[in-house]
Design a protein around this motif. Structure first.
Motif, PDB file in Angstrom:
ATOM      1  N   TYR A  95      -9.106 -10.189   4.294  1.00  0.00           N
ATOM      2  CA  TYR A  95      -8.115 -10.323   3.229  1.00  0.00           C
ATOM      3  C   TYR A  95      -7.451  -8.972   2.956  1.00  0.00           C
ATOM      4  CZ  TYR A  95     -11.797  -8.312   0.262  1.00  0.00           C
ATOM      5  OH  TYR A  95     -12.759  -7.488  -0.257  1.00  0.00           O
ATOM      6  N   TYR A  96      -6.231  -9.051   2.433  1.00  0.00           N
ATOM      7  CA  TYR A  96      -5.481  -7.867   2.014  1.00  0.00           C
ATOM      8  C   TYR A  96      -5.644  -7.678   0.513  1.00  0.00           C
ATOM      9  CZ  TYR A  96      -3.107  -8.327   6.528  1.00  0.00           C
ATOM     10  OH  TYR A  96      -2.824  -8.430   7.870  1.00  0.00           O
ATOM     11  N   ASN A  97      -5.841  -6.432   0.079  1.00  0.00           N
ATOM     12  CA  ASN A  97      -5.824  -6.140  -1.346  1.00  0.00           C
ATOM     13  C   ASN A  97      -4.638  -5.232  -1.658  1.00  0.00           C
ATOM     14  OD1 ASN A  97      -7.769  -4.284   0.084  1.00  0.00           O
ATOM     15  ND2 ASN A  97      -7.703  -3.196  -1.889  1.00  0.00           N
ATOM     16  N   PHE A  98      -3.661  -5.824  -2.338  1.00  0.00           N
ATOM     17  CA  PHE A  98      -2.499  -5.096  -2.847  1.00  0.00           C
ATOM     18  C   PHE A  98      -2.807  -4.696  -4.278  1.00  0.00           C
ATOM     19  CE2 PHE A  98      -0.825  -7.870   0.439  1.00  0.00           C
ATOM     20  CZ  PHE A  98       0.167  -7.120   1.066  1.00  0.00           C
ATOM     21  N   GLU A  99      -2.854  -3.403  -4.546  1.00  0.00           N
ATOM     22  CA  GLU A  99      -3.158  -2.901  -5.885  1.00  0.00           C
ATOM     23  C   GLU A  99      -2.038  -1.960  -6.299  1.00  0.00           C
ATOM     24  OE1 GLU A  99      -7.139  -1.349  -6.079  1.00  0.00           O
ATOM     25  OE2 GLU A  99      -7.953  -2.926  -4.779  1.00  0.00           O
ATOM     26  N   PHE A 100      -1.446  -2.233  -7.483  1.00  0.00           N
ATOM     27  CA  PHE A 100      -0.279  -1.483  -7.948  1.00  0.00           C
ATOM     28  C   PHE A 100      -0.548  -0.893  -9.324  1.00  0.00           C
ATOM     29  CE2 PHE A 100       1.289  -5.142  -5.471  1.00  0.00           C
ATOM     30  CZ  PHE A 100       1.985  -4.498  -4.458  1.00  0.00           C
ATOM     31  N   SER A 101      -0.302   0.399  -9.486  1.00  0.00           N
ATOM     32  CA  SER A 101      -0.321   0.961 -10.832  1.00  0.00           C
ATOM     33  C   SER A 101       0.949   0.533 -11.562  1.00  0.00           C
ATOM     34  CB  SER A 101      -0.394   2.490 -10.773  1.00  0.00           C
ATOM     35  OG  SER A 101       0.880   3.048 -10.497  1.00  0.00           O
ATOM     36  N   CYS A 102       1.001   0.779 -12.857  1.00  0.00           N
ATOM     37  CA  CYS A 102       2.157   0.374 -13.655  1.00  0.00           C
ATOM     38  C   CYS A 102       3.425   1.125 -13.266  1.00  0.00           C
ATOM     39  CB  CYS A 102       1.868   0.550 -15.144  1.00  0.00           C
ATOM     40  SG  CYS A 102       1.409   2.231 -15.631  1.00  0.00           S
ATOM     41  N   THR A 103       3.292   2.185 -12.473  1.00  0.00           N
ATOM     42  CA  THR A 103       4.467   2.910 -11.980  1.00  0.00           C
ATOM     43  C   THR A 103       4.704   2.668 -10.494  1.00  0.00           C
ATOM     44  OG1 THR A 103       3.121   4.909 -11.672  1.00  0.00           O
ATOM     45  CG2 THR A 103       4.340   4.708 -13.741  1.00  0.00           C
ATOM     46  N   GLY A 104       3.978   1.713  -9.910  1.00  0.00           N
ATOM     47  CA  GLY A 104       4.238   1.314  -8.540  1.00  0.00           C
ATOM     48  C   GLY A 104       3.469   2.062  -7.475  1.00  0.00           C
ATOM     49  N   VAL A 105       2.578   2.977  -7.846  1.00  0.00           N
ATOM     50  CA  VAL A 105       1.726   3.613  -6.850  1.00  0.00           C
ATOM     51  C   VAL A 105       0.809   2.537  -6.273  1.00  0.00           C
ATOM     52  CG1 VAL A 105       0.030   5.420  -6.399  1.00  0.00           C
ATOM     53  CG2 VAL A 105       1.844   5.803  -8.074  1.00  0.00           C
ATOM     54  N   THR A 106       0.643   2.540  -4.961  1.00  0.00           N
ATOM     55  CA  THR A 106       0.074   1.376  -4.279  1.00  0.00           C
ATOM     56  C   THR A 106      -1.154   1.715  -3.443  1.00  0.00           C
ATOM     57  OG1 THR A 106       2.267   0.358  -4.137  1.00  0.00           O
ATOM     58  CG2 THR A 106       0.600  -0.456  -2.604  1.00  0.00           C
ATOM     59  N   MET A 107      -2.152   0.861  -3.533  1.00  0.00           N
ATOM     60  CA  MET A 107      -3.231   0.839  -2.561  1.00  0.00           C
ATOM     61  C   MET A 107      -3.114  -0.457  -1.771  1.00  0.00           C
ATOM     62  SD  MET A 107      -7.394   0.621  -2.990  1.00  0.00           S
ATOM     63  CE  MET A 107      -7.701   2.373  -3.267  1.00  0.00           C
ATOM     64  N   LEU A 108      -3.167  -0.341  -0.457  1.00  0.00           N
ATOM     65  CA  LEU A 108      -3.113  -1.519   0.397  1.00  0.00           C
ATOM     66  C   LEU A 108      -4.185  -1.402   1.466  1.00  0.00           C
ATOM     67  CD1 LEU A 108      -2.071  -4.109   1.616  1.00  0.00           C
ATOM     68  CD2 LEU A 108      -0.180  -2.832   2.644  1.00  0.00           C
ATOM     69  N   GLY A 109      -5.118  -2.327   1.431  1.00  0.00           N
ATOM     70  CA  GLY A 109      -6.181  -2.335   2.425  1.00  0.00           C
ATOM     71  C   GLY A 109      -6.353  -3.714   3.020  1.00  0.00           C
ATOM     72  N   PHE A 110      -7.016  -3.754   4.167  1.00  0.00           N
ATOM     73  CA  PHE A 110      -7.432  -5.016   4.781  1.00  0.00           C
ATOM     74  C   PHE A 110      -8.915  -4.890   5.048  1.00  0.00           C
ATOM     75  CE2 PHE A 110      -8.428  -7.718   8.421  1.00  0.00           C
ATOM     76  CZ  PHE A 110      -7.894  -8.928   7.995  1.00  0.00           C
ATOM     77  N   ARG A 111      -9.661  -5.931   4.713  1.00  0.00           N
ATOM     78  CA  ARG A 111     -11.110  -5.835   4.860  1.00  0.00           C
ATOM     79  C   ARG A 111     -11.734  -7.210   5.027  1.00  0.00           C
ATOM     80  NH1 ARG A 111     -12.346  -2.238   0.084  1.00  0.00           N
ATOM     81  NH2 ARG A 111     -10.146  -1.754   0.113  1.00  0.00           N
ATOM     82  N   LYS A 112     -12.834  -7.225   5.734  1.00  0.00           N
ATOM     83  CA  LYS A 112     -13.658  -8.428   5.854  1.00  0.00           C
ATOM     84  C   LYS A 112     -14.562  -8.561   4.636  1.00  0.00           C
ATOM     85  CE  LYS A 112     -15.358 -12.011   8.126  1.00  0.00           C
ATOM     86  NZ  LYS A 112     -14.567 -13.225   8.426  1.00  0.00           N
ATOM     87  N   SER A 113     -15.054  -7.423   4.162  1.00  0.00           N
ATOM     88  CA  SER A 113     -15.816  -7.349   2.933  1.00  0.00           C
ATOM     89  C   SER A 113     -15.431  -6.038   2.258  1.00  0.00           C
ATOM     90  CB  SER A 113     -17.324  -7.395   3.210  1.00  0.00           C
ATOM     91  OG  SER A 113     -17.724  -6.270   3.967  1.00  0.00           O
ATOM     92  N   ARG A 114     -15.882  -5.846   1.037  1.00  0.00           N
ATOM     93  CA  ARG A 114     -15.448  -4.674   0.273  1.00  0.00           C
ATOM     94  C   ARG A 114     -15.657  -3.345   1.011  1.00  0.00           C
ATOM     95  NH1 ARG A 114     -16.023  -4.232  -6.152  1.00  0.00           N
ATOM     96  NH2 ARG A 114     -14.728  -2.385  -6.451  1.00  0.00           N
ATOM     97  N   PRO A 115     -16.805  -3.121   1.647  1.00  0.00           N
ATOM     98  CA  PRO A 115     -17.000  -1.820   2.311  1.00  0.00           C
ATOM     99  C   PRO A 115     -16.206  -1.653   3.605  1.00  0.00           C
ATOM    100  CG  PRO A 115     -19.104  -2.900   1.814  1.00  0.00           C
ATOM    101  CD  PRO A 115     -18.040  -3.923   1.682  1.00  0.00           C
ATOM    102  N   GLN A 116     -15.769  -2.765   4.193  1.00  0.00           N
ATOM    103  CA  GLN A 116     -15.130  -2.711   5.513  1.00  0.00           C
ATOM    104  C   GLN A 116     -13.618  -2.628   5.357  1.00  0.00           C
ATOM    105  OE1 GLN A 116     -17.145  -6.461   6.654  1.00  0.00           O
ATOM    106  NE2 GLN A 116     -17.909  -5.363   8.437  1.00  0.00           N
ATOM    107  N   ALA A 117     -13.132  -1.484   4.930  1.00  0.00           N
ATOM    108  CA  ALA A 117     -11.716  -1.338   4.620  1.00  0.00           C
ATOM    109  C   ALA A 117     -10.958  -0.581   5.705  1.00  0.00           C
ATOM    110  CB  ALA A 117     -11.544  -0.613   3.292  1.00  0.00           C
ATOM    111  N   VAL A 118      -9.780  -1.112   6.033  1.00  0.00           N
ATOM    112  CA  VAL A 118      -8.801  -0.393   6.843  1.00  0.00           C
ATOM    113  C   VAL A 118      -7.557  -0.268   5.977  1.00  0.00           C
ATOM    114  CG1 VAL A 118      -7.418  -0.406   8.939  1.00  0.00           C
ATOM    115  CG2 VAL A 118      -9.721  -1.388   8.969  1.00  0.00           C
ATOM    116  N   TYR A 119      -7.099   0.959   5.758  1.00  0.00           N
ATOM    117  CA  TYR A 119      -5.992   1.175   4.836  1.00  0.00           C
ATOM    118  C   TYR A 119      -4.662   1.258   5.572  1.00  0.00           C
ATOM    119  CZ  TYR A 119      -9.568   1.985   1.351  1.00  0.00           C
ATOM    120  OH  TYR A 119     -10.635   1.819   0.514  1.00  0.00           O
ATOM    121  N   ALA A 120      -3.642   0.757   4.921  1.00  0.00           N
ATOM    122  CA  ALA A 120      -2.299   0.808   5.485  1.00  0.00           C
ATOM    123  C   ALA A 120      -1.798   2.250   5.530  1.00  0.00           C
ATOM    124  CB  ALA A 120      -1.349  -0.036   4.637  1.00  0.00           C
TER     125      ALA A 120
END
Length: 213
Positions: A95-120
Protein backbone atom coordinates in the motif's frame (compact mmCIF):
# COMPACT_ATOMS: atom_id res chain seq x y z
CA UNK A 1 -17.41 1.89 0.04
CA UNK A 2 -16.58 5.22 -1.55
CA UNK A 3 -17.47 5.87 -5.18
CA UNK A 4 -15.13 8.40 -6.77
CA UNK A 5 -16.75 10.22 -9.65
CA UNK A 6 -15.10 11.25 -12.87
CA UNK A 7 -15.16 14.99 -13.57
CA UNK A 8 -14.20 17.06 -16.64
CA UNK A 9 -10.54 17.36 -17.46
CA UNK A 10 -9.07 20.31 -15.58
CA UNK A 11 -5.82 21.44 -14.06
CA UNK A 12 -5.33 22.10 -10.37
CA UNK A 13 -3.43 25.25 -11.33
CA UNK A 14 -6.95 26.69 -11.44
CA UNK A 15 -7.71 25.71 -7.83
CA UNK A 16 -10.89 27.76 -7.49
CA UNK A 17 -12.52 25.93 -10.39
CA UNK A 18 -11.28 22.60 -9.06
CA UNK A 19 -12.52 23.42 -5.56
CA UNK A 20 -15.92 24.42 -6.93
CA UNK A 21 -16.28 21.09 -8.74
CA UNK A 22 -15.22 19.12 -5.68
CA UNK A 23 -17.69 21.03 -3.50
CA UNK A 24 -20.45 19.32 -5.49
CA UNK A 25 -19.12 15.88 -4.50
CA UNK A 26 -20.07 13.96 -1.36
CA UNK A 27 -18.34 15.17 1.79
CA UNK A 28 -17.00 12.27 3.85
CA UNK A 29 -16.32 12.90 7.53
CA UNK A 30 -13.58 11.29 9.57
CA UNK A 31 -15.93 9.80 12.13
CA UNK A 32 -13.88 7.52 14.33
CA UNK A 33 -11.95 8.42 17.45
CA UNK A 34 -10.63 4.92 17.94
CA UNK A 35 -8.40 5.65 20.93
CA UNK A 36 -10.54 8.22 22.77
CA UNK A 37 -9.42 7.22 26.26
CA UNK A 38 -5.82 8.12 25.46
CA UNK A 39 -6.48 10.84 22.89
CA UNK A 40 -9.93 12.43 23.37
CA UNK A 41 -9.50 15.51 21.17
CA UNK A 42 -11.69 15.26 18.07
CA UNK A 43 -11.19 17.96 15.39
CA UNK A 44 -13.72 18.12 12.55
CA UNK A 45 -12.31 16.80 9.27
CA UNK A 46 -14.07 16.15 5.96
CA UNK A 47 -12.79 15.27 2.51
CA UNK A 48 -14.17 15.22 -1.03
CA UNK A 49 -12.79 13.27 -3.98
CA UNK A 50 -13.02 13.03 -7.76
CA UNK A 51 -10.74 12.18 -10.67
CA UNK A 52 -10.26 13.35 -14.24
CA UNK A 53 -8.53 10.17 -15.50
CA UNK A 54 -5.11 11.78 -15.17
CA UNK A 55 -5.26 12.93 -11.55
CA UNK A 56 -7.02 11.95 -8.35
CA UNK A 57 -8.24 15.05 -6.52
CA UNK A 58 -8.73 15.20 -2.75
CA UNK A 59 -9.97 18.27 -0.91
CA UNK A 60 -9.38 18.10 2.85
CA UNK A 61 -11.09 20.57 5.18
CA UNK A 62 -9.89 20.66 8.79
CA UNK A 63 -11.38 22.56 11.72
CA UNK A 64 -9.02 22.26 14.68
CA UNK A 65 -8.06 24.46 17.61
CA UNK A 66 -4.38 24.75 16.72
CA UNK A 67 -2.12 23.84 13.82
CA UNK A 68 1.62 23.56 13.28
CA UNK A 69 3.88 23.16 10.26
CA UNK A 70 7.42 22.69 11.50
CA UNK A 71 8.53 20.14 8.91
CA UNK A 72 10.03 21.58 5.73
CA UNK A 73 11.46 18.50 3.95
CA UNK A 74 9.47 15.95 2.00
CA UNK A 75 9.60 12.42 3.48
CA UNK A 76 10.11 13.91 6.94
CA UNK A 77 7.84 13.12 9.90
CA UNK A 78 4.92 15.27 8.79
CA UNK A 79 2.65 13.29 11.14
CA UNK A 80 4.13 15.34 13.97
CA UNK A 81 2.55 18.47 12.47
CA UNK A 82 -1.08 19.07 11.54
CA UNK A 83 -1.37 16.22 9.09
CA UNK A 84 -3.94 14.58 6.83
CA UNK A 85 -3.29 11.19 5.28
CA UNK A 86 -4.56 8.91 2.52
CA UNK A 87 -3.50 5.27 2.38
CA UNK A 88 -4.16 3.35 -0.84
CA UNK A 89 -3.84 -0.32 -1.80
CA UNK A 90 -4.31 -1.44 -5.40
CA UNK A 91 -3.58 -5.13 -4.80
CA UNK A 92 -1.89 -7.53 -2.40
CA UNK A 93 1.61 -6.24 -3.18
CA UNK A 94 1.40 -3.48 -0.58
CA UNK A 95 0.00 0.00 0.00
CA UNK A 96 0.94 3.65 -0.51
CA UNK A 97 0.87 6.11 2.37
CA UNK A 98 0.33 9.70 1.27
CA UNK A 99 0.88 11.99 4.26
CA UNK A 100 0.48 15.77 3.93
CA UNK A 101 1.18 18.52 6.43
CA UNK A 102 -1.20 21.48 6.49
CA UNK A 103 1.27 23.35 4.25
CA UNK A 104 1.61 20.52 1.74
CA UNK A 105 4.91 18.99 2.83
CA UNK A 106 4.60 15.36 1.78
CA UNK A 107 5.67 11.91 2.82
CA UNK A 108 5.06 9.21 0.24
CA UNK A 109 6.00 5.61 0.85
CA UNK A 110 5.11 2.17 -0.43
CA UNK A 111 5.24 -0.77 1.93
CA UNK A 112 4.06 -4.30 2.50
CA UNK A 113 4.03 -3.62 6.23
CA UNK A 114 4.95 -0.61 8.34
CA UNK A 115 8.69 -1.41 8.64
CA UNK A 116 9.07 -2.35 4.96
CA UNK A 117 9.08 1.12 3.45
CA UNK A 118 10.33 2.33 0.09
CA UNK A 119 10.10 6.10 -0.20
CA UNK A 120 9.31 8.07 -3.31
CA UNK A 121 12.00 10.27 -4.81
CA UNK A 122 11.77 14.04 -4.71
CA UNK A 123 11.03 14.01 -8.43
CA UNK A 124 8.02 11.73 -7.93
CA UNK A 125 6.68 13.81 -5.04
CA UNK A 126 7.03 16.98 -7.12
CA UNK A 127 4.39 15.61 -9.51
CA UNK A 128 1.76 15.79 -6.74
CA UNK A 129 0.17 19.23 -6.96
CA UNK A 130 -0.75 20.81 -3.64
CA UNK A 131 -2.68 23.97 -2.77
CA UNK A 132 -2.69 24.63 1.00
CA UNK A 133 -4.90 27.46 2.24
CA UNK A 134 -2.30 28.24 4.93
CA UNK A 135 0.47 28.79 2.39
CA UNK A 136 3.75 26.94 2.18
CA UNK A 137 5.78 28.53 4.98
CA UNK A 138 6.65 26.77 8.24
CA UNK A 139 5.24 27.91 11.59
CA UNK A 140 5.06 26.78 15.21
CA UNK A 141 1.81 25.76 16.84
CA UNK A 142 -0.74 28.51 16.28
CA UNK A 143 -4.35 29.04 17.31
CA UNK A 144 -6.68 28.63 14.34
CA UNK A 145 -9.54 31.11 13.89
CA UNK A 146 -11.05 29.28 10.91
CA UNK A 147 -10.74 25.90 9.17
CA UNK A 148 -7.84 25.23 6.83
CA UNK A 149 -7.92 23.33 3.55
CA UNK A 150 -5.54 21.30 1.46
CA UNK A 151 -6.30 20.51 -2.17
CA UNK A 152 -4.12 17.84 -3.77
CA UNK A 153 -3.96 16.24 -7.22
CA UNK A 154 -2.29 12.84 -7.33
CA UNK A 155 -1.20 11.63 -10.80
CA UNK A 156 -1.01 7.93 -11.59
CA UNK A 157 2.77 8.32 -11.86
CA UNK A 158 2.89 8.93 -8.09
CA UNK A 159 2.09 5.23 -7.69
CA UNK A 160 5.71 4.44 -8.41
CA UNK A 161 5.48 0.70 -7.81
CA UNK A 162 2.70 0.28 -10.36
CA UNK A 163 2.20 1.22 -14.00
CA UNK A 164 -1.19 2.86 -14.44
CA UNK A 165 -2.30 4.74 -17.53
CA UNK A 166 -5.27 6.41 -15.84
CA UNK A 167 -7.60 6.27 -12.84
CA UNK A 168 -10.61 5.09 -14.85
CA UNK A 169 -12.48 2.11 -13.43
CA UNK A 170 -9.93 1.29 -10.74
CA UNK A 171 -11.13 -0.71 -7.75
CA UNK A 172 -8.88 -0.29 -4.72
CA UNK A 173 -8.93 -0.07 -0.93
CA UNK A 174 -7.87 2.67 1.43
CA UNK A 175 -8.43 4.80 4.49
CA UNK A 176 -8.17 8.47 5.47
CA UNK A 177 -6.69 9.97 8.61
CA UNK A 178 -5.95 13.12 10.60
CA UNK A 179 -3.26 13.32 13.23
CA UNK A 180 -0.98 15.72 15.04
CA UNK A 181 1.55 13.83 17.11
CA UNK A 182 3.39 16.83 18.52
CA UNK A 183 0.51 19.26 18.95
CA UNK A 184 -0.63 20.34 22.41
CA UNK A 185 -3.67 18.08 21.87
CA UNK A 186 -2.36 15.06 19.95
CA UNK A 187 -5.09 13.19 18.11
CA UNK A 188 -5.70 10.27 15.77
CA UNK A 189 -8.99 10.11 13.86
CA UNK A 190 -9.98 7.92 10.94
CA UNK A 191 -12.60 7.51 8.23
CA UNK A 192 -12.92 3.74 8.62
CA UNK A 193 -12.54 2.36 12.16
CA UNK A 194 -9.33 0.67 13.29
CA UNK A 195 -9.48 -1.93 16.04
CA UNK A 196 -6.06 -1.82 17.68
CA UNK A 197 -4.92 -1.14 21.23
CA UNK A 198 -2.78 1.86 20.27
CA UNK A 199 -2.90 4.31 17.34
CA UNK A 200 -1.72 2.57 14.19
CA UNK A 201 -2.77 3.80 10.75
CA UNK A 202 -0.67 1.18 8.96
CA UNK A 203 -3.33 -1.50 9.10
CA UNK A 204 -4.57 -2.39 5.60
CA UNK A 205 -6.89 -5.04 7.04
CA UNK A 206 -9.18 -2.13 8.02
CA UNK A 207 -9.15 -0.41 4.61
CA UNK A 208 -12.49 0.15 2.84
CA UNK A 209 -13.32 -0.25 -0.84
CA UNK A 210 -12.80 2.62 -3.28
CA UNK A 211 -14.40 2.50 -6.72
CA UNK A 212 -13.49 4.99 -9.43
CA UNK A 213 -15.83 5.71 -12.32
Amino acid sequence: MITIKKIPLLDITTPNKCRALLTQETAHALRYLNWKEQFPYFPRVVFQMAHNSKELFIRFSVDEETAAARMTENNSQVCRDSCVEFFLSLDDSGYYNFEFSCTGVTMLGFRKSRPQAVYATEEIISRIKRHPSLGQGCFDETIMTKPWELLVAIPTTALFKHHLDNWDGITAKGNFYKCGDNLSKPHYITFAPIDTEKPDFHRPEFFVELEME
